[in-house]
Scaffold this active site. Structure first.
Site, PDB file in Angstrom:
ATOM      1  CE  LYS A  55     113.897 -46.768 -16.030  1.00  0.00           C
ATOM      2  NZ  LYS A  55     115.698 -46.777 -17.109  1.00  0.00           N
ATOM      3  CD  GLN A  99     117.695 -42.737 -17.023  1.00  0.00           C
ATOM      4  OE1 GLN A  99     117.266 -44.688 -16.636  1.00  0.00           O
ATOM      5  NE2 GLN A  99     117.255 -43.816 -18.661  1.00  0.00           N
ATOM      6  CG  ASP A 122     118.753 -51.264 -17.123  1.00  0.00           C
ATOM      7  OD1 ASP A 122     117.316 -51.274 -17.395  1.00  0.00           O
ATOM      8  OD2 ASP A 122     118.965 -49.884 -17.165  1.00  0.00           O
TER       9      ASP A 122
END
Ligand code: NAP
Length: 282
Positions: A55, A99, A122
């Protein structure tokens, strides 16, 4: 039947070129201000570390900045919440990626929900999910949103189609079902308690595999001419669906690797650029 390969790598690459131009334009207009994604990695899980690095590399490729946050495996919920609050208040941070999964002592839901809506690029907060479900402005959960963008890139019609999503996780199956519903598909969401899974899948015009088990969904359960989306990725380069026998029999499929995976990362940076543009140009 020729099976159309839904090439996520190609779509992501094309979009990256467009995103790089947008970042450059934004910098030029704002005296050098650049969208920045904060990546938070808690603990030392090697797969998570790899995803975070991928990412960050994607940010670099399009000229975006990333803010690296690494926290130890013993981190508490309170410590992580504090870090998220700090990033929420940082005017130079436009998006936050926490994450998944975090170590088990941490209340992951509380930490996801602490992310400010405008930085939830996200798409992991309950608020963002609810707004997306109600078709209000929000960043979609990156993997299902990436799947929607991929289907759109190939003009796959969804309206009135029978879509079966296998998996109901908060970041994948559940938002996937809602996005397909919002696109006017007729949606069935299956999970570990579903009975007669094979028969349900046999009715599907569109199948999304999001189970987390290698080749769990068998080719013989999938009807001729279906659209097949495989979100899984396992060692050995297989997904959640038995894909090989489907080539030449289904209308379209996402390859593994190179289908859904690149679109997930691409969607994260796509949404972070949008968040940066909103903040910097306002
Ligand atoms: P997850 O949280 O483990 O969820 C798996 C889902 O599958 C659950 O809803 C579970 O049902 C369901 N399931 C398990 N066994 C089943 C069975 N026998 N029959 C029907 N359903 C069953 O996984 P996830 O995070 O959603 O990920 C799913 C897959 O997508 C994994 O392969 C993962 O690697 C992949 N993934 C890919 C990306 C990407 O960027 N490409 C991103 C995220 C995930 P219950 O709810 O009843 O337990």
């Amino acid at each position: 039947m020729t099976t159309l390969i839904l090439d996520g790598s190609a779509v992501a690459k094309k979009t990256e070129a467009e995103l790089a131009t947008r970042v450059e334009n934004l910098k030029a207009k704002s005296g050098g201000q650049t969208p920045a994604l904060a990546t938070i990695l808690v603990g030392a899980d090697p797969a998570s570390a790899t995803y975070v690095r991928m990412k960050q590399n994607a940010c670099k490729r399009i000229g975006m900045e990333s803010i690296t946050v690494e926290m130890g495996a013993e981190t508490t919920t309170e410590e992580l919440l504090e870090k998220i609050q700090e990033l929420n208040s940082n005017p130079n941070c436009h998006g936050i990626l926490l994450q998944h999964p975090v170590p088990e002592q941490i209340d992951e839901r509380a930490c996801f929900d602490a992310i400010a809506l405008e930085k939830d690029v996200d798409g992991v907060t309950c608020l963002g999910f609810g707004r997306m479900a109600m078709q209000e402005e929000a960043y979609g959960s990156a993997t299902p949103q990436g799947i929607m963008r991929l289907l759109d890139a190939y003009d796959i019609p969804l309206s009135g189609k029978n879509a079966v999503v296998v998996g109901r996780s908060p970041i994948l199956g559940k938002p996937m079902g809602m996005m397909l519903l919002n696109a006017d598909a007729t949606v069935t969401i299956c999970h570990s308690r579903t009975q007669g899974l094979a028969d349900i899948i046999k009715q599907a015009d569109i199948v999304v595999g999001a189970v987390g088990r290698p080749e769990f969904i068998k080719a013989e359960w999938i009807k001729d001419g279906a659209i097949v989306v495989d979100a899984g990725y396992h060692p050995g380069g297989v997904g959640d669906i038995e894909l090989a026998p489907l080539e030449g029999r289904v209308a379209a499929l996402t390859p593994v690797p190179g289908g859904v995976g690149p679109m997930t990362i691409n969607t994260l940076i796509f949404q972070c650029v949008a968040a940066g543009e909103k903040k910097i140009s306002s």
